[in-house]
Design a protein around this motif. Structure first.
Motif, PDB file in Angstrom:
ATOM      1  N   GLU A 194       0.850  -1.197   0.000  1.00  0.00           N
ATOM      2  CA  GLU A 194       0.000   0.000   0.000  1.00  0.00           C
ATOM      3  C   GLU A 194       0.882   1.242   0.000  1.00  0.00           C
ATOM      4  N   ASP A 195       0.592   2.156  -0.908  1.00  0.00           N
ATOM      5  CA  ASP A 195       1.359   3.392  -0.973  1.00  0.00           C
ATOM      6  C   ASP A 195       0.829   4.371   0.078  1.00  0.00           C
ATOM      7  N   ARG A 196       1.701   5.204   0.570  1.00  0.00           N
ATOM      8  CA  ARG A 196       1.315   6.190   1.584  1.00  0.00           C
ATOM      9  C   ARG A 196       2.363   7.289   1.609  1.00  0.00           C
ATOM     10  N   MET A 197       2.063   8.348   2.344  1.00  0.00           N
ATOM     11  CA  MET A 197       3.038   9.418   2.523  1.00  0.00           C
ATOM     12  C   MET A 197       4.169   8.934   3.438  1.00  0.00           C
ATOM     13  N   LEU A 198       5.360   9.439   3.213  1.00  0.00           N
ATOM     14  CA  LEU A 198       6.491   9.089   4.061  1.00  0.00           C
ATOM     15  C   LEU A 198       6.274   9.609   5.480  1.00  0.00           C
ATOM     16  N   THR A 199       6.801   8.873   6.445  1.00  0.00           N
ATOM     17  CA  THR A 199       6.637   9.227   7.852  1.00  0.00           C
ATOM     18  C   THR A 199       7.996   9.533   8.477  1.00  0.00           C
ATOM     19  N   ALA A 200       7.954  10.034   9.710  1.00  0.00           N
ATOM     20  CA  ALA A 200       9.190  10.311  10.444  1.00  0.00           C
ATOM     21  C   ALA A 200       9.978   9.029  10.664  1.00  0.00           C
ATOM     22  N   GLU A 258       9.010  18.068   2.444  1.00  0.00           N
ATOM     23  CA  GLU A 258       8.473  19.431   2.531  1.00  0.00           C
ATOM     24  C   GLU A 258       8.104  19.974   1.157  1.00  0.00           C
ATOM     25  N   ALA A 259       8.952  19.674   0.167  1.00  0.00           N
ATOM     26  CA  ALA A 259       8.723  20.209  -1.182  1.00  0.00           C
ATOM     27  C   ALA A 259       7.572  19.498  -1.896  1.00  0.00           C
ATOM     28  N   GLU A 260       7.463  18.188  -1.703  1.00  0.00           N
ATOM     29  CA  GLU A 260       6.490  17.405  -2.460  1.00  0.00           C
ATOM     30  C   GLU A 260       5.137  17.262  -1.762  1.00  0.00           C
ATOM     31  N   GLY A 261       5.090  17.521  -0.457  1.00  0.00           N
ATOM     32  CA  GLY A 261       3.806  17.444   0.260  1.00  0.00           C
ATOM     33  C   GLY A 261       3.180  16.060   0.165  1.00  0.00           C
ATOM     34  N   ARG A 262       1.919  16.007  -0.245  1.00  0.00           N
ATOM     35  CA  ARG A 262       1.198  14.730  -0.319  1.00  0.00           C
ATOM     36  C   ARG A 262       1.774  13.789  -1.363  1.00  0.00           C
ATOM     37  N   ALA A 263       2.562  14.333  -2.291  1.00  0.00           N
ATOM     38  CA  ALA A 263       3.163  13.498  -3.338  1.00  0.00           C
ATOM     39  C   ALA A 263       4.461  12.840  -2.887  1.00  0.00           C
ATOM     40  N   ALA A 264       4.917  13.122  -1.665  1.00  0.00           N
ATOM     41  CA  ALA A 264       6.125  12.482  -1.141  1.00  0.00           C
ATOM     42  C   ALA A 264       5.751  11.085  -0.650  1.00  0.00           C
ATOM     43  N   LYS A 265       5.611  10.178  -1.594  1.00  0.00           N
ATOM     44  CA  LYS A 265       5.084   8.846  -1.309  1.00  0.00           C
ATOM     45  C   LYS A 265       6.192   7.830  -1.065  1.00  0.00           C
ATOM     46  N   LEU A 266       5.832   6.801  -0.336  1.00  0.00           N
ATOM     47  CA  LEU A 266       6.737   5.692  -0.062  1.00  0.00           C
ATOM     48  C   LEU A 266       7.240   5.056  -1.354  1.00  0.00           C
ATOM     49  N   SER A 267       6.368   4.932  -2.348  1.00  0.00           N
ATOM     50  CA  SER A 267       6.742   4.298  -3.612  1.00  0.00           C
ATOM     51  C   SER A 267       7.892   5.025  -4.301  1.00  0.00           C
ATOM     52  N   ARG A 268       7.925   6.339  -4.196  1.00  0.00           N
ATOM     53  CA  ARG A 268       8.984   7.119  -4.842  1.00  0.00           C
ATOM     54  C   ARG A 268      10.335   6.874  -4.178  1.00  0.00           C
ATOM     55  N   LEU A 269      10.340   6.775  -2.847  1.00  0.00           N
ATOM     56  CA  LEU A 269      11.589   6.486  -2.150  1.00  0.00           C
ATOM     57  C   LEU A 269      12.066   5.075  -2.467  1.00  0.00           C
ATOM     58  N   VAL A 270      11.154   4.110  -2.433  1.00  0.00           N
ATOM     59  CA  VAL A 270      11.528   2.716  -2.719  1.00  0.00           C
ATOM     60  C   VAL A 270      12.072   2.586  -4.132  1.00  0.00           C
ATOM     61  N   LYS A 271      11.437   3.274  -5.088  1.00  0.00           N
ATOM     62  CA  LYS A 271      11.902   3.230  -6.481  1.00  0.00           C
ATOM     63  C   LYS A 271      13.308   3.834  -6.586  1.00  0.00           C
ATOM     64  N   ALA A 272      13.558   4.924  -5.878  1.00  0.00           N
ATOM     65  CA  ALA A 272      14.881   5.552  -5.906  1.00  0.00           C
ATOM     66  C   ALA A 272      15.931   4.626  -5.308  1.00  0.00           C
ATOM     67  N   LEU A 273      15.593   3.971  -4.206  1.00  0.00           N
ATOM     68  CA  LEU A 273      16.522   3.021  -3.585  1.00  0.00           C
ATOM     69  C   LEU A 273      16.793   1.848  -4.516  1.00  0.00           C
ATOM     70  N   GLU A 274      15.745   1.383  -5.184  1.00  0.00           N
ATOM     71  CA  GLU A 274      15.897   0.273  -6.122  1.00  0.00           C
ATOM     72  C   GLU A 274      16.814   0.678  -7.278  1.00  0.00           C
ATOM     73  N   ASP A 275      16.627   1.889  -7.802  1.00  0.00           N
ATOM     74  CA  ASP A 275      17.466   2.385  -8.896  1.00  0.00           C
ATOM     75  C   ASP A 275      18.921   2.514  -8.471  1.00  0.00           C
ATOM     76  N   CYS A 276      19.141   2.778  -7.185  1.00  0.00           N
ATOM     77  CA  CYS A 276      20.506   2.925  -6.667  1.00  0.00           C
ATOM     78  C   CYS A 276      21.066   1.604  -6.125  1.00  0.00           C
ATOM     79  N   LYS A 277      20.358   0.496  -6.385  1.00  0.00           N
ATOM     80  CA  LYS A 277      20.799  -0.848  -5.953  1.00  0.00           C
ATOM     81  C   LYS A 277      20.875  -0.958  -4.427  1.00  0.00           C
ATOM     82  N   LEU A 278      20.012  -0.236  -3.732  1.00  0.00           N
ATOM     83  CA  LEU A 278      19.966  -0.295  -2.265  1.00  0.00           C
ATOM     84  C   LEU A 278      18.716  -1.050  -1.816  1.00  0.00           C
TER      85      LEU A 278
END
Length: 292
Positions: A194-200, A258-278
């Protein structure tokens, strides 16, 4: 036109969504003009709209037309709830994300397709007032459809229905294509989350585990986040050099949120980590237990 009112009969309205690929070598307009590509692009549009209205049967595609360099999709709404749901999806970025996912899958593109969009009702550019959904609804309501559904759209709709119904030698393929990942979810390692906004807590896990790779992740996120574009990453590294890599990573991801607001989703971070082989760090953030 500014004084036009529509206050009788069932609720209807019309909007045109303009689409343009930002990925090199892929032109949505050219693909749609090709007889083989036409059906695939129509299917991408249809699946995206269905996602955007959460399955509410309150819209129909009237026409897909050449608006060079854009591909124009004229949509009639027959239900205010469907229109409002679409606007909310469009405003949050979910429509663009859905377009990218479906296009990448159906066109066989190895990386997620980058798609630009613009939404208009009559002469009004709705992208300029997405923070006022009631105003957007009014513009769409005032922009009444001026044509019946195009005959070409009728043929494409029939072709889509025929593909969904059979013939039955390839049931697996049909199920796979007609069961896309829900718009509020994403896929990682063949599992749906499930996608969601990033948390602390996400920021803390990321900062603890990313080490010096935070810069690479930041630059990957910066491809779709203006706040992290060059030289923002180098500035962060310099500003928080004394505090160390944890604080640098923490500040980078915090700035993204802060910049992306509601669009700062978990999926975007996971995709970035995947692209960086992390992938290990992505598994940690998703709380995936390591295999024995």
């Amino acid at each position: 036109m500014a004084d036009k009112t529509v206050d009788h009969g069932p609720w209807t309205g019309c909007a045109v969504m303009f689409l343009q690929s930002h990925s090199p070598g892929l032109n949505l307009l050219s693909l749609y003009k090709d007889q083989q590509g036409k059906f695939v692009i129509f299917k991408v549009i249809k699946l995206t709209l269905t996602d955007s209205v959460a399955g509410i049967c309150g819209y129909e595609i009237l026409k897909v037309h050449d608006a060079d360099p854009f591909l124009g999709v004229e949509v009639k709404f027959m239900d205010m709830a469907a229109c409002q749901q679409f606007l909310e999806s469009y405003s949050s970025g979910a429509v663009r994300q859905s377009l990218s996912q479906h296009a990448s899958r159906l066109l066989g593109v190895p990386q997620e397709l980058k798609v630009g969009t613009q939404l208009k009702a009559g002469t009004q550019i709705l992208d300029l007032c997405l923070d006022k959904l009631d105003v957007c609804l009014q513009h769409i309501h005032l922009s009444q459809p001026e044509r019946l559904r195009d005959e070409e759209i009728d043929r494409l709709e029939q072709q889509l229905q025929s593909q969904a119904l059979g013939p039955g030698p390839q049931p697996t393929t049909i199920i796979e294509e007609e069961s896309p990942v829900p718009i509020n979810c994403f896929k990682f390692q063949n599992r749906v989350f499930e996608d969601r906004m990033l948390t602390a807590a996400d920021v803390q896990r990321f900062s603890n585990g990313v080490g010096r790779e935070w810069k690479r992740v930041g630059r990957t996120l910066g491809k779709s986040c203006r706040a992290l574009k060059s030289p923002a990453i180098d500035n962060l590294a310099y500003e928080y050099e004394r505090e160390g890599v944890y604080e640098q990573a923490y500040q980078m991801l915090s700035r993204f949120m802060e910049a992306e607001g509601r669009a700062a989703k978990l999926s975007r971070l996971v995709k970035a980590l995947e692209d960086c082989k992390l992938t290990r760090l992505a598994e940690n953030i998703l709380d995936i237990q390591p295999r024995e």
